[in-house]
Structures are given as structure tokens and as C-alpha cells.
Design a protein around this motif. Structure first.
Motif, mmCIF file in Angstrom:
data_model
loop_
_atom_site.group_PDB
_atom_site.id
_atom_site.type_symbol
_atom_site.label_atom_id
_atom_site.label_comp_id
_atom_site.label_asym_id
_atom_site.label_seq_id
_atom_site.Cartn_x
_atom_site.Cartn_y
_atom_site.Cartn_z
ATOM 1 N N PRO A 86 0.831 -1.218 0.000
ATOM 2 C CA PRO A 86 0.000 0.000 0.000
ATOM 3 C C PRO A 86 0.859 1.258 0.000
ATOM 4 O O PRO A 86 2.034 1.230 0.370
ATOM 5 N N LYS A 87 0.255 2.368 -0.392
ATOM 6 C CA LYS A 87 0.948 3.652 -0.401
ATOM 7 C C LYS A 87 0.917 4.236 1.007
ATOM 8 O O LYS A 87 0.304 5.266 1.282
ATOM 9 N N ASP A 88 1.624 3.541 1.894
ATOM 10 C CA ASP A 88 1.619 3.898 3.314
ATOM 11 C C ASP A 88 2.960 3.494 3.922
ATOM 12 O O ASP A 88 3.276 2.305 3.969
ATOM 13 N N ARG A 89 3.738 4.447 4.364
ATOM 14 C CA ARG A 89 5.085 4.147 4.870
ATOM 15 C C ARG A 89 5.050 3.273 6.111
ATOM 16 O O ARG A 89 5.931 2.419 6.284
ATOM 17 N N GLU A 90 4.079 3.475 6.978
ATOM 18 C CA GLU A 90 4.001 2.661 8.197
ATOM 19 C C GLU A 90 3.723 1.199 7.849
ATOM 20 O O GLU A 90 4.291 0.286 8.460
ATOM 21 N N ALA A 91 2.867 0.975 6.861
ATOM 22 C CA ALA A 91 2.575 -0.397 6.438
ATOM 23 C C ALA A 91 3.821 -1.039 5.827
ATOM 24 O O ALA A 91 4.080 -2.241 6.026
ATOM 25 N N ILE A 92 4.605 -0.252 5.096
ATOM 26 C CA ILE A 92 5.837 -0.782 4.501
ATOM 27 C C ILE A 92 6.846 -1.119 5.593
ATOM 28 O O ILE A 92 7.528 -2.148 5.534
ATOM 29 N N LYS A 93 6.943 -0.280 6.628
ATOM 30 C CA LYS A 93 7.841 -0.578 7.756
ATOM 31 C C LYS A 93 7.447 -1.890 8.412
ATOM 32 O O LYS A 93 8.303 -2.722 8.745
ATOM 33 N N THR A 94 6.160 -2.088 8.596
ATOM 34 C CA THR A 94 5.682 -3.338 9.210
ATOM 35 C C THR A 94 6.022 -4.532 8.334
ATOM 36 O O THR A 94 6.448 -5.583 8.832
ATOM 37 N N ALA A 95 5.868 -4.382 7.013
ATOM 38 C CA ALA A 95 6.172 -5.480 6.088
ATOM 39 C C ALA A 95 7.660 -5.825 6.129
ATOM 40 O O ALA A 95 8.037 -7.010 6.093
ATOM 41 N N ILE A 96 8.529 -4.818 6.225
ATOM 42 C CA ILE A 96 9.970 -5.072 6.307
ATOM 43 C C ILE A 96 10.305 -5.812 7.602
ATOM 44 O O ILE A 96 11.053 -6.799 7.593
ATOM 45 N N ALA A 97 9.761 -5.342 8.723
ATOM 46 C CA ALA A 97 10.039 -5.961 10.024
ATOM 47 C C ALA A 97 9.563 -7.407 10.065
ATOM 48 O O ALA A 97 10.194 -8.266 10.688
ATOM 49 N N THR A 98 8.445 -7.685 9.392
ATOM 50 C CA THR A 98 7.911 -9.057 9.362
ATOM 51 C C THR A 98 8.780 -9.961 8.499
ATOM 52 O O THR A 98 9.082 -11.108 8.867
ATOM 53 N N ALA A 99 9.192 -9.474 7.335
ATOM 54 C CA ALA A 99 9.990 -10.294 6.404
ATOM 55 C C ALA A 99 11.432 -10.435 6.862
ATOM 56 O O ALA A 99 12.079 -11.453 6.600
ATOM 57 N N TYR A 100 11.952 -9.406 7.558
ATOM 58 C CA TYR A 100 13.350 -9.410 7.980
ATOM 59 C C TYR A 100 13.433 -9.086 9.482
ATOM 60 O O TYR A 100 13.818 -7.976 9.864
ATOM 61 N N PRO A 101 13.058 -10.027 10.343
ATOM 62 C CA PRO A 101 13.043 -9.757 11.793
ATOM 63 C C PRO A 101 14.421 -9.426 12.354
ATOM 64 O O PRO A 101 14.528 -8.852 13.438
ATOM 65 N N GLU A 102 15.471 -9.770 11.625
ATOM 66 C CA GLU A 102 16.832 -9.502 12.090
ATOM 67 C C GLU A 102 17.272 -8.069 11.823
ATOM 68 O O GLU A 102 18.330 -7.630 12.303
ATOM 69 N N LYS A 103 16.490 -7.310 11.075
ATOM 70 C CA LYS A 103 16.857 -5.937 10.730
ATOM 71 C C LYS A 103 16.941 -5.063 11.981
ATOM 72 O O LYS A 103 16.115 -5.171 12.886
ATOM 73 N N LYS A 104 17.926 -4.170 11.993
ATOM 74 C CA LYS A 104 17.996 -3.184 13.060
ATOM 75 C C LYS A 104 16.841 -2.200 12.914
ATOM 76 O O LYS A 104 16.505 -1.777 11.817
ATOM 77 N N GLN A 105 16.252 -1.823 14.047
ATOM 78 C CA GLN A 105 15.111 -0.923 14.018
ATOM 79 C C GLN A 105 15.460 0.418 13.374
ATOM 80 O O GLN A 105 14.642 1.021 12.689
ATOM 81 N N GLY A 106 16.695 0.871 13.576
ATOM 82 C CA GLY A 106 17.091 2.155 13.016
ATOM 83 C C GLY A 106 17.195 2.151 11.506
ATOM 84 O O GLY A 106 17.119 3.213 10.874
ATOM 85 N N ALA A 107 17.387 0.966 10.903
ATOM 86 C CA ALA A 107 17.534 0.876 9.451
ATOM 87 C C ALA A 107 16.192 0.785 8.734
ATOM 88 O O ALA A 107 16.094 1.120 7.551
ATOM 89 N N ILE A 108 15.158 0.346 9.430
ATOM 90 C CA ILE A 108 13.872 0.088 8.783
ATOM 91 C C ILE A 108 13.243 1.350 8.185
ATOM 92 O O ILE A 108 12.769 1.311 7.042
ATOM 93 N N PRO A 109 13.211 2.488 8.876
ATOM 94 C CA PRO A 109 12.599 3.672 8.252
ATOM 95 C C PRO A 109 13.290 4.099 6.960
ATOM 96 O O PRO A 109 12.628 4.534 6.008
ATOM 97 N N VAL A 110 14.627 4.000 6.918
ATOM 98 C CA VAL A 110 15.357 4.374 5.711
ATOM 99 C C VAL A 110 15.009 3.443 4.557
ATOM 100 O O VAL A 110 14.739 3.885 3.429
ATOM 101 N N GLU A 111 14.969 2.139 4.830
ATOM 102 C CA GLU A 111 14.667 1.180 3.776
ATOM 103 C C GLU A 111 13.205 1.275 3.340
ATOM 104 O O GLU A 111 12.892 1.076 2.162
ATOM 105 N N ALA A 112 12.328 1.595 4.271
ATOM 106 C CA ALA A 112 10.926 1.807 3.899
ATOM 107 C C ALA A 112 10.804 3.003 2.956
ATOM 108 O O ALA A 112 10.006 2.987 2.010
ATOM 109 N N GLY A 113 11.626 4.029 3.205
ATOM 110 C CA GLY A 113 11.620 5.191 2.320
ATOM 111 C C GLY A 113 12.062 4.843 0.916
ATOM 112 O O GLY A 113 11.513 5.345 -0.069
ATOM 113 N N VAL A 114 13.083 3.969 0.810
ATOM 114 C CA VAL A 114 13.567 3.539 -0.505
ATOM 115 C C VAL A 114 12.463 2.804 -1.258
ATOM 116 O O VAL A 114 12.188 3.076 -2.442
#
Length: 337
Positions: A37-65
């Protein structure tokens, strides 16, 4: 007004970008990114679910990409892709099509999400000022170019202009910044060295420089006469007198553009039994030329990046003349593997 985007891809993916007329990003575990969806928060959640090992600080940047790649790029926007494998700056225009192409089932590191591009030009890095090169060395995979749009677009369309609006994305984490500082320090130094050689040495002086570098590597060398070298610029030997095989015939090209098959074939045509060919350039070699090197034991190729590595390795042994031409000093940068 069209946006101007900068984009980074790893070498393996970047090798196909030009031929396939597309640019690609990863996040293979998330599937088809265009379905998000065209929603950054939803994209952050999708990244965290698919990549639980990701650092929390990196997720907002990657969601932006991901958000930019899926929802903000429009047909007619420009893209600047600096390709590491051939030291070229590739400039094109997005055509609007989004492609999702699955790879092997277990390929969690693949780059299945792509956008189609019409490539408009390919230019050596040496044709851009250092500030422009620094801007496209961003720590982010996909980013807006703000400060040097005129310089990049002027290469392919002097009438094109426009400054994109400010980005409001999250700041990168410390590891991303440190890794980028290291990469940019290396690339900046490499760009400086290659530009210095290209701008301050003539073709014949470049041949003498390569001969000098080979001497510092332990070879006995002589530079051929300009009028009758038959395409061979330097002859190198392992023995002190230069009588014993193998004989290494060296062709030197000061160009920063790409070397094609015809040029390398001319070098191979001069070789007889007991002779080897070495081609040295400030630029890069076409993929088919690299394939020839893998298939021919008598051929070795040194491009600008490899030449830079050799210069750094033997820098302390170079004559004062060349150290003055290429003034370098040792620094320490983060080594994050």
C-alpha cells in the motif's frame, strides 16, 4: 518537473541493467513490492515481518527507498546509475513500467523488483566534478539528486532542468553512514588518481608511467619507440637482461572510456610462442573482452580500478616525480566488513 533519481545496484545486478534496460532493487522476501500500500508505516511493518533480524534504526530508511521506488518514480523521471564494474555514470529516463520477476525459490537475496529505463547516455566518471560524484555516492539505494541535476542532465539534454523538493526521510543508522564514508573515501581517491593521470600525462607519458610501475613490481621493462611500436607500448621480462621467456607485451590506453574487442584483438595478433599480452587502461573493458580474458591464458587485463589498487600497493616505491603527480597520504576509515 521531472525528478532526478540516483540509484545504486551491486555489481552482479548492475551488469545486466544496461542490456535489460531496467534498474532493480532487492527485498526478495517481501515479494512483489508494487502490491504494497501507499503507506510508509505499512511498509515498515512489512519489512520488520519479512526481515526480523533488521535493526530498528535501518527500517525507516529502507521503507523510504521502497516507497520512492514503488510510488514516487514517474514515467519521464531521470535516473543516474553509477556502475562500479566499469566506472561509468549511466543516465536514463524511466518509462513507467514496474516488473516483478521471481528467481530461484531459495534466492532470498535476489533483486526481483525492477523499473524499465530508456538509457540515454553512458559517461566516464572523469567527466564529472568531484562534488557531483560525491552526491551520487549516497548511503541510500535510491535517492533524489538535488545539487547537481544540471551537470548530470546537461550530458543528455541541455534544456532539461529542475530541482526536486527536499527529502523528508529518516536519517540512516550509524553503520550505514560509516560504511558509506569508507566507500566514498575509496571512490573519491580512485577518482582523483585516475583524473590526475588522465589530465596530466600524455599518451606516451602514460606508457612510461606503466613501465615504471611494472619495474616497481619486479619486472625488467623497456618502452618501445613511438614510430614503430606495432601497437605495443612496453616490453616486460622476468629476467634482468630481457632474454628469457616469457615476454610480456603491454598495450597502454590512457582513455577513460570502454575498451572493445577489436582493440584487444590487435594486441593478441602480435603475440607469438612464449609471449603474453597485457592491456592496461584507465577505463574499463566490455563484458565480452572480460570473457576473452577468462578463456585465454596469454591475456591479462588491467582496468582503472585494478590500476588504482596497484598504484596504492606500490605507492611508497614510486619515484618522487610520480608521487608528486599523485599526492596521497594514508588515512584510517571504518572497516565494517
Amino acid at each position: 518537473m521531472p525528478n532526478v533519481w540516483g540509484l545504486h545496484m551491486p555489481i552482479g545486478i548492475g551488469l545486466d541493467a544496461i542490456d535489460k534496460r531496467r534498474v532493480s532493487i532487492g527485498w526478495a522476501k517481501m515479494g512483489d513490492l508494487s502490491k504494497l500500500p501507499k503507506d510508509r508505516e505499512a511498509i515498515k511493518t512489512a519489512i520488520a515481518t519479512a526481515y526480523p533480524e533488521k535493526k530498528q534504526g535501518a527500517i525507516p530508511v529502507e521503507a523510504g527507498v521502497i516507497y520512492r521506488f514503488v510510488h514516487e518514480i514517474n514515467a519521464g523521471d531521470y535516473v543516474v546509475y553509477p556502475s562500479k564494474h566499469d566506472r561509468m555514470v549511466n543516465i536514463g529516463k524511466f518509462t513507467g513500467e514496474f516488473i516483478y520477476e521471481t528467481g530461484p525459490a531459495d534466492d532470498d537475496d535476489g533483486f526481483p523488483n525492477s523499473r524499465t529505463v530508456e538509457w540515454l547516455g553512458h559517461f566516464p566518471r572523469s567527466e564529472f566534478n568531484q562534488s557531483a560524484l560525491y552526491e551520487i555516492g549516497s548511503f541510500i539505494t535510491l535517492f533524489r539528486i538535488k545539487n547537481h541535476t544540471a551537470e548530470f542532465l546537461g550530458k543528455i539534454d541541455p534544456s532539461a532542468s529542475g530541482e526536486p523538493e527536499d527529502d523528508q526521510d529518516a536519517l540512516p543508522d550509524d553503520d550505514s553512514v560509516s560504511s558509506t564514508v569508507t566507500r566514498q573515501a575509496e571512490e573519491t581517491t580512485e577518482d582523483f588518481v585516475i583524473k590526475r593521470i588522465h589530465e596530466r600525462l600524455s599518451g606516451h607519458e602514460f606508457e612510461h608511467f606503466i613501465a615504471h610501475l611494472l619495474e616497481r613490481m619486479g619486472y625488467t621493462v623497456r618502452v618501445t619507440q613511438k614510430s614503430s611500436d606495432g601497437g605495443i607500448d612496453v616490453i616486460a621480462h622476468n629476467d634482468k637482461l630481457g632474454f628469457e621467456p616469457p615476454i610480456i607485451k603491454v598495450q597502454c590506453k590512457r582513455t577513460t572510456s570502454q575498451i572493445n574487442e577489436t582493440q584487444v584483438r590487435e594486441l593478441l595478433g602480435t603475440l607469438v610462442e612464449g609471449e603474453y599480452g597485457l592491456f592496461v587502461t584507465l577505463g574499463a573493458f566490455a563484458p565480452k573482452v572480460r570473457q576473452s580474458e577468462r578463456n585465454l591464458s596469454k591475456l591479462r587485463l588491467i582496468d582503472g580500478e585494478q590500476l588504482f589498487d596497484l598504484i596504492v600497493k606500490h605507492y611508497a616505491e614510486l619515484s618522487p616525480r610520480y608521487r608528486t603527480l599523485i599526492p596521497l597520504r594514508q588515512i584510517y576509515v571504518p572497516d565494517l566488513g
